[in-house]
Design a protein around this motif. Structure first.
Motif, PDB file in Angstrom:
ATOM      1  N   PRO A  54     -30.389  -5.110  -5.094  1.00 44.20           N
ATOM      2  CA  PRO A  54     -31.445  -4.091  -5.057  1.00 44.20           C
ATOM      3  C   PRO A  54     -30.969  -2.855  -4.295  1.00 44.20           C
ATOM      4  N   PRO A  55     -31.341  -1.686  -4.734  1.00 46.25           N
ATOM      5  CA  PRO A  55     -30.881  -0.479  -4.064  1.00 46.25           C
ATOM      6  C   PRO A  55     -31.653  -0.221  -2.773  1.00 46.25           C
ATOM      7  N   ASN A  56     -31.011   0.508  -1.881  1.00 42.96           N
ATOM      8  CA  ASN A  56     -31.704   1.060  -0.727  1.00 42.96           C
ATOM      9  C   ASN A  56     -32.516   2.268  -1.196  1.00 42.96           C
ATOM     10  N   PHE A  57     -33.448   2.693  -0.360  1.00 46.37           N
ATOM     11  CA  PHE A  57     -34.229   3.893  -0.657  1.00 46.37           C
ATOM     12  C   PHE A  57     -34.244   4.828   0.550  1.00 46.37           C
ATOM     13  N   VAL A  58     -33.980   6.089   0.290  1.00 50.62           N
ATOM     14  CA  VAL A  58     -34.246   7.147   1.259  1.00 50.62           C
ATOM     15  C   VAL A  58     -35.288   8.051   0.609  1.00 50.62           C
ATOM     16  N   PHE A  59     -36.475   8.045   1.176  1.00 48.65           N
ATOM     17  CA  PHE A  59     -37.580   8.851   0.641  1.00 48.65           C
ATOM     18  C   PHE A  59     -37.790  10.029   1.589  1.00 48.65           C
ATOM     19  N   ILE A  60     -37.577  11.236   1.082  1.00 50.61           N
ATOM     20  CA  ILE A  60     -37.702  12.448   1.894  1.00 50.61           C
ATOM     21  C   ILE A  60     -38.936  13.217   1.446  1.00 50.61           C
ATOM     22  N   LEU A  61     -39.889  13.352   2.355  1.00 52.71           N
ATOM     23  CA  LEU A  61     -41.138  14.057   2.063  1.00 52.71           C
ATOM     24  C   LEU A  61     -41.217  15.282   2.969  1.00 52.71           C
ATOM     25  N   VAL A  62     -41.318  16.452   2.358  1.00 53.55           N
ATOM     26  CA  VAL A  62     -41.410  17.700   3.118  1.00 53.55           C
ATOM     27  C   VAL A  62     -42.860  18.162   3.105  1.00 53.55           C
ATOM     28  N   ASP A  63     -43.305  18.740   4.198  1.00 56.40           N
ATOM     29  CA  ASP A  63     -44.699  19.151   4.345  1.00 56.40           C
ATOM     30  C   ASP A  63     -44.872  20.614   3.942  1.00 56.40           C
ATOM     31  N   ASP A  64     -45.772  20.864   2.995  1.00 57.25           N
ATOM     32  CA  ASP A  64     -46.137  22.230   2.581  1.00 57.25           C
ATOM     33  C   ASP A  64     -45.004  22.995   1.892  1.00 57.25           C
ATOM     34  N   GLY A  94     -37.788  -8.257   1.455  1.00 60.01           N
ATOM     35  CA  GLY A  94     -36.611  -8.353   2.302  1.00 60.01           C
ATOM     36  C   GLY A  94     -36.052  -7.033   2.796  1.00 60.01           C
ATOM     37  N   TYR A  95     -36.734  -5.948   2.552  1.00 56.45           N
ATOM     38  CA  TYR A  95     -36.262  -4.642   2.998  1.00 56.45           C
ATOM     39  C   TYR A  95     -36.577  -4.415   4.478  1.00 56.45           C
ATOM     40  N   SER A 146     -27.685  -4.333   5.144  1.00 55.34           N
ATOM     41  CA  SER A 146     -28.901  -4.950   4.613  1.00 55.34           C
ATOM     42  C   SER A 146     -29.515  -4.003   3.583  1.00 55.34           C
ATOM     43  N   THR A 147     -30.659  -4.357   3.086  1.00 57.81           N
ATOM     44  CA  THR A 147     -31.370  -3.496   2.140  1.00 57.81           C
ATOM     45  C   THR A 147     -32.492  -2.794   2.901  1.00 57.81           C
ATOM     46  N   PHE A 148     -32.637  -1.470   2.713  1.00 56.09           N
ATOM     47  CA  PHE A 148     -33.567  -0.734   3.569  1.00 56.09           C
ATOM     48  C   PHE A 148     -34.349   0.338   2.817  1.00 56.09           C
ATOM     49  N   LEU A 149     -35.477   0.688   3.418  1.00 54.04           N
ATOM     50  CA  LEU A 149     -36.274   1.854   3.061  1.00 54.04           C
ATOM     51  C   LEU A 149     -36.314   2.762   4.278  1.00 54.04           C
ATOM     52  N   ALA A 150     -35.759   3.962   4.147  1.00 54.74           N
ATOM     53  CA  ALA A 150     -35.832   4.975   5.195  1.00 54.74           C
ATOM     54  C   ALA A 150     -36.750   6.083   4.692  1.00 54.74           C
ATOM     55  N   THR A 197     -21.004   8.233   4.932  1.00 58.27           N
ATOM     56  CA  THR A 197     -20.244   7.693   6.067  1.00 58.27           C
ATOM     57  C   THR A 197     -20.462   6.193   6.221  1.00 58.27           C
ATOM     58  N   SER A 198     -21.689   5.746   5.984  1.00 56.12           N
ATOM     59  CA  SER A 198     -22.005   4.325   6.139  1.00 56.12           C
ATOM     60  C   SER A 198     -21.606   3.493   4.924  1.00 56.12           C
ATOM     61  N   GLY A 199     -21.119   4.163   3.877  1.00 52.35           N
ATOM     62  CA  GLY A 199     -20.645   3.452   2.696  1.00 52.35           C
ATOM     63  C   GLY A 199     -21.729   2.912   1.796  1.00 52.35           C
ATOM     64  N   VAL A 200     -22.928   3.494   1.869  1.00 53.64           N
ATOM     65  CA  VAL A 200     -24.042   2.986   1.057  1.00 53.64           C
ATOM     66  C   VAL A 200     -24.553   4.024   0.056  1.00 53.64           C
ATOM     67  N   GLU A 201     -23.870   5.136  -0.068  1.00 55.71           N
ATOM     68  CA  GLU A 201     -24.328   6.203  -0.953  1.00 55.71           C
ATOM     69  C   GLU A 201     -24.500   5.728  -2.388  1.00 55.71           C
ATOM     70  N   ASP A 202     -23.562   4.893  -2.869  1.00 52.66           N
ATOM     71  CA  ASP A 202     -23.589   4.483  -4.277  1.00 52.66           C
ATOM     72  C   ASP A 202     -24.664   3.455  -4.590  1.00 52.66           C
ATOM     73  N   ASN A 203     -25.272   2.894  -3.553  1.00 49.17           N
ATOM     74  CA  ASN A 203     -26.347   1.927  -3.804  1.00 49.17           C
ATOM     75  C   ASN A 203     -27.654   2.355  -3.131  1.00 49.17           C
ATOM     76  N   THR A 204     -27.848   3.669  -3.036  1.00 49.23           N
ATOM     77  CA  THR A 204     -29.055   4.182  -2.401  1.00 49.23           C
ATOM     78  C   THR A 204     -29.736   5.203  -3.310  1.00 49.23           C
ATOM     79  N   VAL A 205     -30.979   4.949  -3.609  1.00 44.57           N
ATOM     80  CA  VAL A 205     -31.805   5.902  -4.348  1.00 44.57           C
ATOM     81  C   VAL A 205     -32.356   6.917  -3.352  1.00 44.57           C
ATOM     82  N   VAL A 206     -32.140   8.188  -3.633  1.00 47.05           N
ATOM     83  CA  VAL A 206     -32.673   9.253  -2.784  1.00 47.05           C
ATOM     84  C   VAL A 206     -33.776   9.969  -3.557  1.00 47.05           C
ATOM     85  N   ILE A 207     -34.940  10.069  -2.941  1.00 44.30           N
ATOM     86  CA  ILE A 207     -36.088  10.745  -3.550  1.00 44.30           C
ATOM     87  C   ILE A 207     -36.502  11.889  -2.640  1.00 44.30           C
ATOM     88  N   PHE A 208     -36.729  13.048  -3.233  1.00 43.82           N
ATOM     89  CA  PHE A 208     -37.123  14.244  -2.485  1.00 43.82           C
ATOM     90  C   PHE A 208     -38.408  14.781  -3.097  1.00 43.82           C
TER      91      PHE A 208
END
Length: 494
Positions: free
Chosen positions: A33-43, A146-147, A224-228, A299-310
């Protein structure tokens, strides 16, 4: 001779075995399962990024993200103000379904006498001022799978501890509590005096601090598998920028010969040119913070298995509170049901799935993140409470087929930015707005008129009836609460 042939065959078989093991490992890695980085900007407004059309603001890191993933040109927030959209992301439900239709802290009909809207013709609808704990949030669903879950930045989804991120599925919370902006301490600079985040060195900049904390979490959980979930306070008021960036954009404004220009939206002045040096500095600082997080993935070596949402939570602030930006060619901005208040810059990068530099015109809305992310994570059964979002995974894979027949908004309140109570539906290229104050309908063809300059309601009575029927059926389905006549306003007029 026979022995030599036999040895060659053995060697070839061994090579084939090793290759097969490699293929199996590769396949297993792809199934993780992929990691997730969810980036939410205000306004953040629809055209507040270089990659979405700005020629004044500079956003090189977000531009690189867009170039490596997929841009969505018809992405929407579920509400023109913050708290409802934030709740829609985490619950997968329209704000009207959970009665969270205004920013938490806005006036209720019971206390309108203390508010500037006390003489308006309508009383706002009552709303729930927190995200209910019985909702199974996106973070809770991923945590069950498990995230490791992390939150940093603006929360604004309830004013008690029991409604804070750590009670809503997040293992770690840095800076998230009831406030909608950095209003304590030195605001965007340390000391912050934020009860959910220790002060940094004097003068430390808030967006950089939030990015640093997010990067630290990524490094600590790279195995591990994470949601940031990075939820910036930027670029919400107060309007404050680093001195170096403010000077940079003041010089840029001068060199380009830009002059502030103004139009009118209802009773409000409306900025027509992106030329605010402080706001531009806030955007670039946010972009630098995004860059820090994206660099950490590599740098952490997880770029290829991380979904980035903006994504942004509502449109750019154009008609109030300093009028820092414009959303042109879209009409109006934050607090309005026009496109400037609800259409958002959205980017998704899913390595190995999204085509680099691609662009989708499929209509999506903020309720859709919940089922989409769960599908990406391999969670096939949605929680029973989830009802409104639709997965856009097939869109990320290249499909141009619609995922919604229609999408809806219900904002039965007066916005601080000048917007009035109303509801809206978008179906295909048609958009209908029902303004409750004078029971008026506006119809726009967004394909031909993205700026909503021509109300064509009188020319398309059949279309009006179809959209009105669907909007009313949806309001009944979600039990949308309505504004009511304001007796005090009538008395004052008499």
């Amino acid at each position: 001779m026979e022995n030599s042939v036999f040895r060659i065959l053995l060697i070839l078989a061994f090579i084939s075995f090793l290759y097969g093991c490699g293929e199996q490992a590769s396949s297993e890695e792809r199934r993780r399962p992929p990691n997730f980085v969810f980036i939410l900007v205000d306004d953040l407004g629809w055209t507040d990024l270089s990659c979405f059309g700005s020629s004044f603001y500079e956003t090189p890191n977000i531009d690189k993200l867009a170039a490596s993933g997929m841009k969505f040109t018809n992405a929407y927030a579920a509400c023109p103000v913050c708290s409802p959209t934030r709740a829609s992301i985490l619950t997968g439900k329209y704000p009207a379904r959970i009665d969270a239709t205004d920013w938490f802290g806005a006036p209720q009909p019971s206390n309108i006498e203390k508010h500037w809207t006390k003489d308006k013709p309508l009383l706002p609808a009552a709303y729930t001022e927190y995200m209910k704990t019985e909702e199974k949030t996106l973070a809770e669903a991923l945590k069950e799978a498990g995230y490791a879950t992390f939150f940093a930045g603006k929360w604004h989804l309830g004013d008690e501890e029991k409604y804070y991120p750590e009670q809503q599925g997040f293992d770690i919370n840095i800076g998230g509590y009831f406030r909608g902006g950095p209003y304590t301490g030195n605001q965007y600079f340390s000391p912050y005096d934020n009860p959910k985040m220790e002060n940094g060195p004097e003068g430390e900049h808030l967006p950089d601090r939030l990015a640093t904390e997010t990067a630290k979490f990524i490094e600590q959980h790279k195995d591990s598998t994470f949601l940031a979930y990075l939820s910036f306070y930027s670029v919400h008021t107060p309007l404050m920028a680093r001195e170096d960036l403010e000077k940079k954009y003041q010089a840029k404004k001068d060199s380009l010969g830009l002059e502030d220009e103004w139009g009118q939206e209802g009773e409000r002045q409306h900025r027509l040119v992106q030329s605010h040096p402080v706001y531009a500095g806030m955007i670039e600082a946010m972009d630098q913070a995004v860059g820090k997080v994206l660099d950490q993935l590599k740098t952490s070596g997880v770029e290829d298995n991380t979904v980035v949402i903006f994504m942004s939570d509502n449109g750019g602030l154009a008609t109030s509170e300093g009028h820092p930006t414009t959303n042109l060619p879209l009409r109006a901005g934050k607090g309005w049901l026009y496109e400037g208040g609800i259409r958002e810059p959205m980017i998704v990068r899913w390595p190995g799935v999204t085509q680099t530099g691609s662009e989708s015109h499929v209509t999506v809305t903020s309720t859709d993140f919940y089922p989409s992310m769960l599908e990406m994570a391999g969670i096939t059964q949605l929680p029973e409470q989830h009802t409104d979002g639709k997965s856009f995974v097939n869109v990320l894979e290249g499909s141009a087929e619609p995922i919604h027949d229609a999408i809806f908004w219900h904002y039965p309140h007066y916005g601080n930015q000048g917007g009035s109570p109303g509801s809206a539906i978008r179906k295909g290229d048609w958009k209908l707005i029902h303004w409750y104050e004078d029971d008026r309908f506006e119809l726009f063809n967004l394909k031909e008129d993205i700026g909503e300059e021509q109300n064509v309601a009188s020319e398309h009575p059949k279309e009006i009836e179809i959209l009105k029927k669907e909007l009313n059926e949806w309001l009944q389905d979600v039990d949308g609460k309505m504004p009511s006549p304001n007796p005090n306003a009538e008395e004052r007029r008499l």
